[in-house]
Design an enzyme around this catalytic site. Structure first.
Site, short mmCIF file in Angstrom:
data_model
loop_
_atom_site.label_atom_id
_atom_site.label_comp_id
_atom_site.label_asym_id
_atom_site.label_seq_id
_atom_site.Cartn_x
_atom_site.Cartn_y
_atom_site.Cartn_z
N ALA A 1 0.87 -1.17 0.00
CA ALA A 1 0.00 0.00 0.00
C ALA A 1 0.91 1.22 0.00
O ALA A 1 2.08 1.15 0.40
CB ALA A 1 -0.89 -0.02 1.23
N GLY B 1 0.64 -4.84 0.92
CA GLY B 1 -0.56 -4.88 0.08
C GLY B 1 -0.33 -5.56 -1.25
O GLY B 1 -1.27 -6.08 -1.86
N GLU C 1 -0.78 -9.05 -0.55
CA GLU C 1 -2.21 -9.22 -0.27
C GLU C 1 -3.05 -9.18 -1.55
O GLU C 1 -4.02 -9.93 -1.69
CB GLU C 1 -2.66 -8.15 0.74
CG GLU C 1 -2.02 -8.38 2.10
CD GLU C 1 -2.19 -7.20 3.05
OE1 GLU C 1 -1.66 -6.11 2.74
OE2 GLU C 1 -2.86 -7.36 4.08
N GLU D 1 4.67 -4.90 7.17
CA GLU D 1 3.97 -3.80 7.85
C GLU D 1 4.45 -3.57 9.28
O GLU D 1 4.47 -2.44 9.77
CB GLU D 1 2.46 -4.05 7.86
CG GLU D 1 1.79 -3.95 6.50
CD GLU D 1 1.78 -5.25 5.70
OE1 GLU D 1 2.53 -6.19 6.06
OE2 GLU D 1 1.03 -5.32 4.71
N1 CAA Z 1 4.64 3.17 -0.76
C1 CAA Z 1 5.07 4.33 -1.29
N2 CAA Z 1 6.21 4.45 -2.00
C2 CAA Z 1 6.96 3.34 -2.15
C3 CAA Z 1 6.58 2.11 -1.61
C4 CAA Z 1 5.36 2.04 -0.89
N3 CAA Z 1 4.88 0.88 -0.36
N4 CAA Z 1 7.51 1.18 -1.92
C5 CAA Z 1 8.46 1.84 -2.64
N5 CAA Z 1 8.12 3.14 -2.77
C6 CAA Z 1 8.86 4.20 -3.46
C7 CAA Z 1 10.08 4.59 -2.66
O1 CAA Z 1 9.73 5.48 -1.63
C8 CAA Z 1 10.94 5.24 -3.73
O2 CAA Z 1 10.47 6.54 -3.97
P1 CAA Z 1 11.51 7.79 -3.99
O3 CAA Z 1 12.33 7.49 -5.23
O4 CAA Z 1 10.62 8.97 -4.12
O5 CAA Z 1 12.32 7.69 -2.74
C9 CAA Z 1 10.62 4.40 -4.96
O6 CAA Z 1 9.37 3.72 -4.68
C10 CAA Z 1 11.66 3.34 -5.25
O7 CAA Z 1 11.83 2.55 -4.08
P2 CAA Z 1 13.26 2.29 -3.38
O8 CAA Z 1 14.20 3.38 -3.75
O9 CAA Z 1 13.01 2.03 -1.95
O10 CAA Z 1 13.69 0.95 -4.14
P3 CAA Z 1 14.70 -0.16 -3.60
O11 CAA Z 1 14.97 -1.05 -4.75
O12 CAA Z 1 15.86 0.47 -2.91
O13 CAA Z 1 13.86 -0.97 -2.47
C11 CAA Z 1 11.91 -2.09 -1.56
C12 CAA Z 1 12.76 -1.75 -2.83
C13 CAA Z 1 12.73 -3.04 -0.66
C14 CAA Z 1 10.67 -2.79 -2.05
C15 CAA Z 1 11.59 -0.80 -0.81
O14 CAA Z 1 11.05 0.14 -1.72
C16 CAA Z 1 10.60 -0.97 0.31
O15 CAA Z 1 10.96 -1.46 1.36
N6 CAA Z 1 9.33 -0.53 0.10
C17 CAA Z 1 8.31 -0.54 1.11
C18 CAA Z 1 7.78 -1.96 1.33
C19 CAA Z 1 6.71 -1.95 2.40
O16 CAA Z 1 6.94 -1.65 3.54
N7 CAA Z 1 5.46 -2.33 2.02
C20 CAA Z 1 4.35 -2.37 2.93
C21 CAA Z 1 3.52 -1.12 2.80
S1 CAA Z 1 2.26 -0.98 4.06
C22 CAA Z 1 1.02 -1.97 3.52
O17 CAA Z 1 1.08 -2.56 2.47
C23 CAA Z 1 -0.20 -2.05 4.43
C24 CAA Z 1 -1.18 -3.11 4.05
O18 CAA Z 1 -1.28 -4.13 4.64
C25 CAA Z 1 -2.08 -2.91 2.96
#
Ligand code: CAA
Length: 255
Positions: A63, A106, A109, A129
């Site tokens: 998400a 998400g 999910e 999360e």
């Molecule tokens: N939401 C918003 N933006 C996101 C995102 C997310 N879930 N995942 C990645 N992005 C964005 C990053 O912020 C980044 O943007 P900027 O360039 O503006 O900084 C861009 O996408 C590229 O990502 P990274 O530079 O982080 O890419 P990476 O290759 O270094 O890392 C990754 C990849 C390990 C997937 C890392 O992006 C990450 O950890 N993302 C978040 C994963 C996460 O925590 N997901 C759970 C979200 S909460 C949820 O889903 C609740 C639910 O149950 C529904």
């Protein structure tokens, strides 16, 4: 469509997440657009199966954290945050998730909302999360537990670690793993095969398998038996069985 792209290949519809700058993070616009596209395909008798996919790097990285971070409890309740996804799980034709790259939070999910998950060999699954100070909210605690069992679901949700495609297949989350470059073609081929079957029977079969998550074994058996009986009111049962006996390909109805 701003966040997804759709196309059809024969009787298969493909919904492709398309927010590369955010690794296909699922914001409210994505949810709305996926729901609307999938509902359209569900109503279309020329479509028999939907493939949901992302990019080589990410199916979806969760998400949208940037959208959620400032939200208050009031916003969550008022908007019934994530409820839009119920429209996707209400789709009656079969859905296949084709996962290359990250399927996190998400994203994992959304894959689990689909009826079948196929993975590329570089896919990574997880529910991170907990590291954000929350827990899964799009069905992860429930669907992951049903798919991989309580101990592994707990371990994944409590640690937030990622698992690779091989582990995801071993644990029952993923149906099959393909080389990453072949995944999309394999998913579309599987979807095309499913889409050739009786559209109504695939819908009834999907509904019946999903009942297994909701009811006791005896109630599930009863539901299955009644819908099995109901299939004998369809021409497709007569045609399918006659074709077998006559050693020819069946011609199922499309509507
Ligand atoms: N939401 C918003 N933006 C996101 C995102 C997310 N879930 N995942 C990645 N992005 C964005 C990053 O912020 C980044 O943007 P900027 O360039 O503006 O900084 C861009 O996408 C590229 O990502 P990274 O530079 O982080 O890419 P990476 O290759 O270094 O890392 C990754 C990849 C390990 C997937 C890392 O992006 C990450 O950890 N993302 C978040 C994963 C996460 O925590 N997901 C759970 C979200 S909460 C949820 O889903 C609740 C639910 O149950 C529904």
């Amino acid at each position: 469509m701003a966040t997804i792209r759709t196309e059809t290949q024969g009787r298969v519809a493909i919904i492709r997440l398309d927010r590369p700058q955010a690794l296909n993070a699922l914001n409210r616009a994505v949810a709305e657009e996926i729901a609307e596209a999938a509902e359209g395909f569900d109503r279309d008798p020329d479509i028999g199966c939907i493939v949901v996919t992302g990019s080589d790097k990410a199916f979806a990285a969760g998400a949208d954290i940037k959208e959620m971070q400032p939200a208050e409890f009031r916003d969550m309740i008022r908007e019934n945050w994530f409820a839009t996804w119920d429209r996707f799980t209400a789709i009656r034709i079969p859905t296949i998730a084709a996962v290359n790259g990250y399927a996190l939070g998400g994203g994992c999910e959304l894959a689990m909302m689909c009826d079948i998950i196929l993975a590329g060999d570089k896919a990574r699954f997880g529910q991170p999360e907990i590291r954000l100070g929350v827990m899964p909210g799009m069905g992860g605690t429930q669907r992951l537990t049903r798919l991989v069992g309580r101990s592994k679901a707990m371990e994944l949700c409590l640690t937030g670690r990622m698992m690779d495609a091989a582990e995801a297949e071993r644990s029952g989350l993923v149906a099959r793993v393909f080389p990453a470059a072949d995944l999309e073609a394999e998913a579309i081929a599987m979807a095309a095969e499913i889409a050739e079957r009786s559209r109504l029977v695939t819908m009834m079969l999907k509904e019946t398998v999903h009942r297994a998550d909701e009811v006791s074994l005896s109630e599930g058996m009863r539901f299955e038996r009644r819908l099995f009986h109901a299939m004998f009111a369809l021409e497709d049962q007569k045609e399918g069985m006659a074709a077998y006996i006559e050693k020819r390909e069946p011609r199922f109805r499309r509507d």
